[in-house]
Design a protein around this motif. Structure first.
Motif, short mmCIF file in Angstrom:
data_model
loop_
_atom_site.label_atom_id
_atom_site.label_comp_id
_atom_site.label_asym_id
_atom_site.label_seq_id
_atom_site.Cartn_x
_atom_site.Cartn_y
_atom_site.Cartn_z
N ASP A 118 -5.90 4.69 1.49
CA ASP A 118 -6.27 4.68 2.96
C ASP A 118 -6.38 2.89 3.68
O ASP A 118 -5.63 2.43 4.27
N GLY A 119 -7.61 2.32 2.42
CA GLY A 119 -8.19 1.18 2.93
C GLY A 119 -7.08 0.46 3.22
O GLY A 119 -7.22 -0.98 3.92
N LEU A 120 -5.96 -0.07 1.99
CA LEU A 120 -4.88 -0.49 1.74
C LEU A 120 -4.08 -0.79 2.99
O LEU A 120 -3.60 -1.05 3.50
N THR A 121 -3.83 0.90 3.40
CA THR A 121 -2.59 1.63 3.64
C THR A 121 -2.44 1.57 5.44
O THR A 121 -2.06 0.38 6.07
N VAL A 122 -4.12 1.75 5.83
CA VAL A 122 -3.88 1.53 6.89
C VAL A 122 -4.13 0.26 8.26
O VAL A 122 -3.48 -0.30 9.29
N PRO A 123 -5.15 -0.91 8.05
CA PRO A 123 -5.84 -1.81 8.78
C PRO A 123 -4.20 -2.92 7.78
O PRO A 123 -4.14 -3.54 9.13
N GLY A 147 -10.38 -2.25 -0.15
CA GLY A 147 -9.15 -2.22 0.70
C GLY A 147 -8.31 -2.76 1.78
O GLY A 147 -7.73 -3.32 1.53
N GLY A 148 -10.06 -2.18 2.82
CA GLY A 148 -9.37 -3.26 3.78
C GLY A 148 -9.21 -4.66 4.19
O GLY A 148 -8.36 -5.00 4.73
N PHE A 164 -2.33 -1.42 -7.59
CA PHE A 164 -3.37 0.28 -7.13
C PHE A 164 -2.87 1.30 -7.29
O PHE A 164 -3.14 2.44 -8.00
N GLY A 165 -1.05 1.43 -7.78
CA GLY A 165 0.04 2.88 -7.42
C GLY A 165 0.24 2.98 -8.91
O GLY A 165 0.33 4.13 -8.65
#
Length: 229
Positions: free
Chosen positions: A22-27, A157-158, A189-190
């Protein structure tokens, strides 16, 4: 000598995955969306930092509540099992026999095991918790550790998609670098997340990249549409 290799994901790794994904994706999506509406990187950095702080707290709190719920549920079921072995011991013995019947043990052996277990109330209850209810005793400190791990992972991540905006003052230009850095990190990461969970690593990595790219693209396109292209 035959050696078995099993991939096991610890609770810490699971929390890191939750927070980092979520930290990588949302920000990333937020920064991309704002880049379609404003030209100043400073504004995006301010909004991004605010989102990272709020998101890490929310995610950490979610992890804490999940951990506490697990402990409370276990304690509630434990109390119920102690009451049942006190009030309906024959019924509980029958449930023990059912477990071992499933393993193909003879009726005589089932009776013997049930009788032996009933002599030690704690071991009897522990057996019922594990094999009847499928519950393992949770770590009482799990909730706090989970909250901290998820929150910190979200922050780490953000920062990645936001970092180019700290250096480059033009939002549109910073967006290109943010996309490049973030998509590479999403792929890495994936890849490792898929390896840890025993899934095909490359396909798992591409799925994570596609999800992140779609989220950022949708946010950017919506911002452009609202601002009249």
């Amino acid at each position: 000598m035959h050696k078995e290799h099993h991939v096991t994901s610890s609770e810490i790794i699971r929390d890191v995955v939750i927070g980092m994904s979520d930290g990588l994706t949302v920000p990333f999506a937020l920064a991309a969306g704002l880049s379609g509406a404003v030209s100043s990187s400073a504004l995006i950095v301010t909004a991004g930092i605010a989102e990272i702080v709020a998101g890490s707290i929310a995610m950490g709190l979610g992890g804490f509540l999940a951990g506490r719920t697990e402990v409370d549920h276990y304690n509630s079921e434990l109390k119920r099992e102690y009451n049942e072995v006190e009030q309906v011991p024959e019924q509980e013995k029958a449930e023990v026999k059912e477990v071992f019947a499933g393993f193909g043990l003879s009726v005589g052996l089932q009776d013997q095991i049930a009788d032996e277990l009933s002599k030690d109330k704690k071991k009897w209850v522990d057996f019922m918790m594990k094999y009847e209810l499928g519950l393992e005793e949770p770590n009482p400190n799990r909730a706090t550790k989970s909250a901290f791990t998820i929150g910190v992972s979200y922050i780490v991540g953000g920062i990645i998609p936001l970092s180019p905006y700290l250096i480059i003052h033009t939002a549109q230009e910073a967006l290109y670098y943010s996309c490049g850095v973030t998509l590479i990190c999403l792929f890495i990461f994936g890849y490792f997340k898929s390896k840890l969970t025993g899934q095909p690593a490359l396909s798992g990595a591409f799925k994570v990249v596609v999800i992140g790219a779609l989220a950022a693209g949708a946010a950017f396109g919506m911002a452009k549409l609202i601002n009249g292209g």
